[in-house]
Design a protein around this motif. Structure first.
Motif, PDB file in Angstrom:
ATOM      1  N   PHE A   1       5.991   5.373 -22.506  1.00 54.55           N
ATOM      2  CA  PHE A   1       5.014   6.031 -21.651  1.00 54.55           C
ATOM      3  C   PHE A   1       5.449   5.791 -20.208  1.00 54.55           C
ATOM      4  O   PHE A   1       5.329   4.684 -19.692  1.00 54.55           O
ATOM      5  N   ALA A   2       5.971   6.821 -19.578  1.00 50.98           N
ATOM      6  CA  ALA A   2       6.564   6.672 -18.256  1.00 50.98           C
ATOM      7  C   ALA A   2       5.501   6.611 -17.163  1.00 50.98           C
ATOM      8  O   ALA A   2       4.462   7.278 -17.247  1.00 50.98           O
ATOM      9  N   THR A   3       5.767   5.796 -16.139  1.00 44.63           N
ATOM     10  CA  THR A   3       4.912   5.756 -14.956  1.00 44.63           C
ATOM     11  C   THR A   3       5.667   6.232 -13.717  1.00 44.63           C
ATOM     12  O   THR A   3       5.182   6.091 -12.599  1.00 44.63           O
ATOM     13  N   SER A   4       6.857   6.798 -13.928  1.00 42.98           N
ATOM     14  CA  SER A   4       7.676   7.311 -12.835  1.00 42.98           C
ATOM     15  C   SER A   4       8.607   8.373 -13.388  1.00 42.98           C
ATOM     16  O   SER A   4       8.851   8.439 -14.595  1.00 42.98           O
ATOM     17  N   ASP A   5       9.148   9.223 -12.505  1.00 42.80           N
ATOM     18  CA  ASP A   5      10.159  10.178 -12.952  1.00 42.80           C
ATOM     19  C   ASP A   5      11.546   9.546 -12.970  1.00 42.80           C
ATOM     20  O   ASP A   5      12.520  10.175 -13.380  1.00 42.80           O
ATOM     21  N   ALA A   6      11.640   8.275 -12.536  1.00 42.16           N
ATOM     22  CA  ALA A   6      12.879   7.517 -12.646  1.00 42.16           C
ATOM     23  C   ALA A   6      12.914   6.804 -13.997  1.00 42.16           C
ATOM     24  O   ALA A   6      11.875   6.524 -14.603  1.00 42.16           O
ATOM     25  N   ASN A   7      14.113   6.501 -14.473  1.00 38.19           N
ATOM     26  CA  ASN A   7      14.250   5.833 -15.758  1.00 38.19           C
ATOM     27  C   ASN A   7      13.768   4.384 -15.700  1.00 38.19           C
ATOM     28  O   ASN A   7      13.848   3.721 -14.669  1.00 38.19           O
ATOM     29  N   ASN A   8      13.273   3.910 -16.853  1.00 37.54           N
ATOM     30  CA  ASN A   8      12.946   2.498 -17.063  1.00 37.54           C
ATOM     31  C   ASN A   8      11.755   2.006 -16.250  1.00 37.54           C
ATOM     32  O   ASN A   8      11.708   0.847 -15.818  1.00 37.54           O
ATOM     33  N   TYR A   9      10.773   2.882 -16.038  1.00 32.86           N
ATOM     34  CA  TYR A   9       9.510   2.481 -15.424  1.00 32.86           C
ATOM     35  C   TYR A   9       8.382   2.949 -16.336  1.00 32.86           C
ATOM     36  O   TYR A   9       8.260   4.141 -16.619  1.00 32.86           O
ATOM     37  N   GLY A  10       7.559   2.000 -16.793  1.00 36.36           N
ATOM     38  CA  GLY A  10       6.437   2.368 -17.648  1.00 36.36           C
ATOM     39  C   GLY A  10       6.217   1.348 -18.748  1.00 36.36           C
ATOM     40  O   GLY A  10       6.400   0.144 -18.558  1.00 36.36           O
ATOM     41  N   TRP A  11       5.829   1.850 -19.932  1.00 35.80           N
ATOM     42  CA  TRP A  11       5.492   0.991 -21.060  1.00 35.80           C
ATOM     43  C   TRP A  11       6.188   1.486 -22.317  1.00 35.80           C
ATOM     44  O   TRP A  11       6.435   2.685 -22.471  1.00 35.80           O
ATOM     45  N   SER A  12       6.485   0.542 -23.209  1.00 34.26           N
ATOM     46  CA  SER A  12       6.939   0.895 -24.553  1.00 34.26           C
ATOM     47  C   SER A  12       6.055   0.182 -25.570  1.00 34.26           C
ATOM     48  O   SER A  12       5.560  -0.918 -25.317  1.00 34.26           O
ATOM     49  N   TRP A  13       5.861   0.839 -26.703  1.00 29.61           N
ATOM     50  CA  TRP A  13       4.961   0.318 -27.743  1.00 29.61           C
ATOM     51  C   TRP A  13       5.519   0.742 -29.084  1.00 29.61           C
ATOM     52  O   TRP A  13       5.804   1.920 -29.298  1.00 29.61           O
ATOM     53  N   GLY A  14       5.731  -0.219 -29.964  1.00 24.79           N
ATOM     54  CA  GLY A  14       6.261   0.167 -31.256  1.00 24.79           C
ATOM     55  C   GLY A  14       6.500  -1.012 -32.171  1.00 24.79           C
ATOM     56  O   GLY A  14       6.131  -2.156 -31.882  1.00 24.79           O
TER      57      GLY A  14
END
Length: 198
Positions: free
Chosen positions: A57-70
């Motif tokens: 779940f991205a919080t930016s249009d740049a890579n590697n910013y946000g959350w991952s869940w799995g």
């Protein structure tokens, strides 16, 4: 499968209202939760301890910013659910984990109890509030210098009424105290014998 003009895609619906909408009847949660879900993410291989199947779940249009869940596979078909925060990091920082045995860790990747909260120095591991009023605080305290300097505050309107400190002073500031009685008539009332020693 329906692809609308404008870019929306619908599975099981002719009028998708989002970029991707999946529609089907509710299934039996106790018998078909895994075999007949609305959305399934499958793995084509098995990699013990590092194999991950999840979503970001991205919080930016740049890579590697946000959350991952799995799901993070451990071994033997077992796995943990892991929530990570990513701030300019592909690996991210783990924030919460649910083990296959049901134990939950917040700030702890290997909880050995049903719920384990691990707070950093100076932050509460547990805080209960009513609106802006702090009611219960359990943690290391703002001046803690070691993990075992534990503080428990029970509060009323943000005023500490009971303070238990494993290293510093402890006190009661909420009224009279009764031991063996539920209606003390003085600051301290003991119903029964008292034994004192040096």
């Amino acid at each position: 499968l329906v692809a609308q003009y404008g870019g929306n895609v619908g599975v099981g619906t002719k009028i998708p209202v989002a970029k991707l909408q999946v529609a089907q009847n509710m299934t039996a949660g106790t018998t078909a939760a895994f075999t007949n879900p609305h959305l399934s993410l499958r793995a084509l291989n098995t990699t013990d301890n590092t194999g991950f199947v999840g979503m970001t779940f991205a919080t930016s249009d740049a890579n590697n910013y946000g959350w991952s869940w799995g799901a993070l596979r451990t071994n033997g078909g077992l796995g943990d659910m892991v929530l990570r925060n990513h701030f300019n990091s592909a690996q991210g920082t783990e924030k919460m984990r649910i083990l296959a045995n049901g134990n939950v860790g917040i700030g702890d990747a290997g909880p050995d109890r049903k719920l384990v909260l691990d707070g950093a120095f100076g932050t509460p591991a547990l805080e209960i509030k009513k609106n802006t009023d702090r009611i219960v605080y359990l943690g290391t305290g703002s001046s803690a210098a070691a993990d075992d300097n534990t503080i428990l505050h029970l509060m009323h309107q943000n005023v500490i009424k009971i303070n238990l400190n494993t290293v510093g002073d402890s006190y009661l500031n909420g009224g009279s105290v009764g031991i063996g009685t539920t209606s003390p008539q003085s600051k301290l009332q003991v119903a029964g014998g008292i034994q004192m020693a040096d």
